[in-house]
Design a protein around this motif. Structure first.
Motif, short mmCIF file in Angstrom:
data_model
loop_
_atom_site.label_atom_id
_atom_site.label_comp_id
_atom_site.label_asym_id
_atom_site.label_seq_id
_atom_site.Cartn_x
_atom_site.Cartn_y
_atom_site.Cartn_z
N GLY A 141 0.82 -1.21 0.00
CA GLY A 141 0.00 0.00 0.00
C GLY A 141 0.85 1.26 0.00
O GLY A 141 0.54 2.23 -0.70
N LYS A 142 1.94 1.24 0.78
CA LYS A 142 2.85 2.40 0.80
C LYS A 142 3.46 2.63 -0.58
O LYS A 142 3.57 3.77 -1.05
CB LYS A 142 3.96 2.17 1.83
N LYS A 143 3.84 1.53 -1.22
CA LYS A 143 4.44 1.63 -2.55
C LYS A 143 3.44 2.20 -3.56
O LYS A 143 3.79 3.08 -4.37
CB LYS A 143 4.92 0.25 -2.99
N LYS A 148 3.19 6.97 -5.31
CA LYS A 148 3.04 7.63 -6.61
C LYS A 148 2.03 8.78 -6.52
O LYS A 148 2.20 9.83 -7.13
CB LYS A 148 2.58 6.62 -7.65
N ILE A 149 0.99 8.57 -5.73
CA ILE A 149 -0.04 9.61 -5.57
C ILE A 149 0.47 10.73 -4.68
O ILE A 149 0.24 11.92 -4.95
CB ILE A 149 -1.32 8.98 -4.97
N LEU A 150 1.19 10.37 -3.61
CA LEU A 150 1.67 11.37 -2.65
C LEU A 150 2.75 12.27 -3.23
O LEU A 150 2.88 13.43 -2.81
CB LEU A 150 2.19 10.66 -1.40
N GLN A 151 3.53 11.77 -4.18
CA GLN A 151 4.61 12.58 -4.74
C GLN A 151 4.09 13.88 -5.33
O GLN A 151 4.71 14.94 -5.20
CB GLN A 151 5.36 11.78 -5.82
N GLU A 156 -8.52 2.96 -4.59
CA GLU A 156 -7.72 4.16 -4.84
C GLU A 156 -8.56 5.42 -4.75
O GLU A 156 -8.14 6.42 -4.15
CB GLU A 156 -7.04 4.06 -6.21
N ASN A 157 -9.74 5.40 -5.33
CA ASN A 157 -10.60 6.60 -5.30
C ASN A 157 -11.01 6.97 -3.88
O ASN A 157 -11.08 8.14 -3.52
CB ASN A 157 -11.85 6.37 -6.16
N GLU A 158 -11.26 5.93 -3.06
CA GLU A 158 -11.63 6.16 -1.65
C GLU A 158 -10.48 6.82 -0.89
O GLU A 158 -10.68 7.74 -0.10
CB GLU A 158 -12.01 4.83 -1.00
N VAL A 159 -9.26 6.38 -1.16
CA VAL A 159 -8.08 6.93 -0.49
C VAL A 159 -7.84 8.37 -0.96
O VAL A 159 -7.53 9.26 -0.15
CB VAL A 159 -6.84 6.06 -0.75
#
Length: 613
Positions: A478-480, A484-487, A524-527
């Motif tokens: 999950g972190k991996k 990509k989204i957090l960057q 992914e959308n929920e996160v």
């Protein structure tokens, strides 16, 4: 020969003195012991015969074991050691069972560092030779520790521990340490938890008297032990059960000083440096005993309605269902925690039979007349530090490792037993000396194949570790995926925002759940929606992240921070062998500043794998 007689516990008198009036065999054993120990004295100055008499009284009156042979053995357990009578004579007079028990207890004497009576110089030197670990291993290499022998030796050691203050000062600490190393594990292996707790406290008082006294003071001063508080909670529980027509007994148990010290120590070692006595929920334990298992669950419902729904002071996160799913020591109870005046306290519900076994283990089974006690015939396994552990006869290396340290056990691949490397599925011979082969890497769980080669209690721990491993892998995935989204939002890990104070009111548990959702690759959308709701964007958080790697060298952190012209919010410096990884959360840089910093880092050969966002 005095005939062996099984005593019916239903008709046996409560006092040992009355029992001796009924049992010619036991009274005869006492008379022989009195003759053998005549003229001998303990360090306290009292006649030595008072020791075997007190051992017999502990077994009969305190532990409720009314076995004629065991009482005879208690009276006679030191006569062979004093060379006043032989085992053959004991067999002729009292039968093979008594001589077997006396012989077993006499062999235990080889490991005792000090005795409870003065010895002359020659005998003192002889005992020092006998206490060698190899001697004890040879003695027990050909047979297991019988549960009855273990019980008698524990009664013997308990009385010696209760009277340890009369022993010369220089002998007290070694004797106490010996009790912790050898006899506390024996009590635990036999399930005799009441004895275990008393031995621990009696011993630790002499090993570290200051820490012991400090803990006693802390416990006595804890507000949860206030008499008014305990009276209110006890009477409230009793009222609730009476109103619901539940026949129950309510008692209060205060955790022992040594157990409390160990709980705090274990918590600190497991990564909770600020753990204190106030965090222990079973310092005060309200014990409720009922007649049946069904009533246990009825009581649970009653207490839940009152403390959970009405008073709203029940901590549901600390509920334990140990009746349907008992832990490795077969303890059974329903346990719940309520937040009272001064902190959390525990309430436990069990049947009378469960509670008796919880406290007394094999003694409880013997009192009930249970004959099949093979699970309590134990082998001894020694470790390099001199400690002995008692395990079932079919225990393997992996079982031993998990009794020593469950966390470290998962990482170990092999051990050395008597100078030979052995795998973890190997059944350990009795009286073996085991040395751990240092592992190359840490693991959360061992090889799953070992589930086929371990005891049920070990299997439970390994299965739990395997669940933790699967969960850890899911979180890492999950972190991996989330990285990509957090960057695009100026960060690499959510923990950096929490630790820097940028993301308040979010717990570690919440972050793990976010990572789990991303690991499942279906949410992914929920996160993303959660990130937006929390304001985790580059604009709102106003942060940037720099991550670099390289060969570890002095002043590398200073070199990196020198290049950064921004306020640093968080530094993560990870060393691995001869390399490093540095991650810095800083106040946000604009695109030109980010590019400029990236070029500076890239031109410096000390930094590789550079990432900026």
């Amino acid at each position: 020969m005095v005939r062996e007689r099984d005593c019916d516990p239903l008709i046996s008198p409560e006092k040992l003195s009355d029992f001796l009036l009924q049992s010619k065999k036991a009274s005869s054993a006492l008379k022989i012991a009195e003759r053998c120990h005549a003229g001998k004295f303990r360090y306290s100055g009292e006649s030595y015969i008072e020791h075997p008499k007190e051992v017999a009284r502990i077994i009969y009156e305190e532990w409720g074991i009314h076995s004629e042979d065991l009482i005879c053995s208690a009276f006679l357990h030191d006569v062979v050691e004093d060379a006043k009578i032989t085992l053959d004579q004991i067999t002729n007079l009292f039968g093979t069972n008594v001589s077997f028990i006396v012989d077993g207890v006499s062999q235990f004497e080889a490991q005792d560092i000090t005795h409870d009576k003065p010895l002359d110089l020659d005998k003192e030197k002889e005992y020092k030779k006998q206490i060698d670990k190899e001697t004890l291993r040879k003695i027990f290499s050909w047979h297991y520790v019988n549960e009855t022998v273990g019980i008698l030796k524990l009664a013997d050691r308990l009385h010696n521990s209760r009277t340890l203050n009369s022993v010369p000062a220089e002998k007290r600490k070694p004797k106490a340490q010996e009790t912790l190393n050898a006899y506390v594990p024996l009590a635990e292996a036999l399930g005799m938890w009441m004895v275990k707790r008393e031995l621990e406290d009696l011993s630790y008082e002499h090993i570290d008297s200051k820490e012991y006294r400090d803990m006693e003071t802390s416990i006595k001063g804890d507000s949860r032990l206030n008499e008014q508080t305990m009276a209110y909670i006890s009477s409230t529980i009793a009222r609730l059960l009476n109103e619901s027509l539940v026949d129950a007994k309510v008692s209060v148990r205060i955790n022992s000083s040594y157990a409390t010290i160990q709980k705090i120590r274990d918590a600190v070692l497991s990564g909770k440096p600020n753990f204190r006595i106030s965090d222990i929920n079973d310092l005060v334990n309200y014990r409720i005993t009922v007649k049946s298992k069904l009533e246990c669950y009825k009581v649970l419902g009653i207490l839940n309605d009152f403390f959970g729904k009405k008073e709203k002071n029940m901590d549901f996160s600390r509920f334990d269902e140990f009746i349907a799913d008992p832990p490795t020591n077969n303890y059974q109870a329903l346990q719940m925690t309520i937040n009272s005046v001064g902190g959390a306290v525990e309430i436990a519900v069990a049947t009378e039979d469960m509670e008796d076994f919880n406290n007394w283990g094999v003694v409880s089974l013997i009192r009930k007349g249970e004959k099949k006690l093979d699970d309590y015939k134990l082998k001894l396994v020694f470790s390099e530090d001199g400690k002995v552990r008692y395990l079932p006869r079919n225990a393997t290396v992996i079982d031993w490792l998990y009794t020593v340290n469950p966390q470290e056990a998962a990482s170990i691949d092999s051990v050395v037993i008597d100078d030979k490397v052995k795998l973890l599925s190997y059944v350990i011979p009795n009286a073996s000396l085991v040395t751990v082969v240092i592992p190359h890497e840490e693991r959360i769980a061992p090889d799953p194949i070992l589930l086929n080669y371990c005891l049920p209690q070990t299997k439970k721990i390994i299965e739990r570790q395997m669940d933790e491993l699967a969960d850890s892998k899911l979180i890492d995935l999950g972190k991996k995926n989330l990285r990509k989204i957090l960057q695009d939002r100026g960060i690499l890990y959510l923990e950096d925002l929490v630790e820097s104070g940028k993301l308040k009111g979010t717990t570690t548990s919440t972050l793990k759940n976010i990572y789990r959702l991303m690991g499942l690759d279906q949410s992914e959308n929920e996160v993303i929606s959660w990130l937006n709701d929390k304001g985790i964007t580059k604009d709102k958080m106003n942060v940037s992240t720099i991550e670099v790697e390289g060969k570890d060298q002095p002043h590398i952190l200073s070199a990196l921070t020198f290049l950064i012209q921004s306020n640093i919010l968080l530094i993560k410096h990870i060393k691995n062998g001869g390399s490093f990884k540095l991650r810095l959360l800083i106040e946000r840089l604009n695109e030109n500043e980010i590019n400029d910093l990236y070029n500076k880092l890239k031109s410096d050969p000390r930094f590789v794998n550079i990432l900026t966002c």
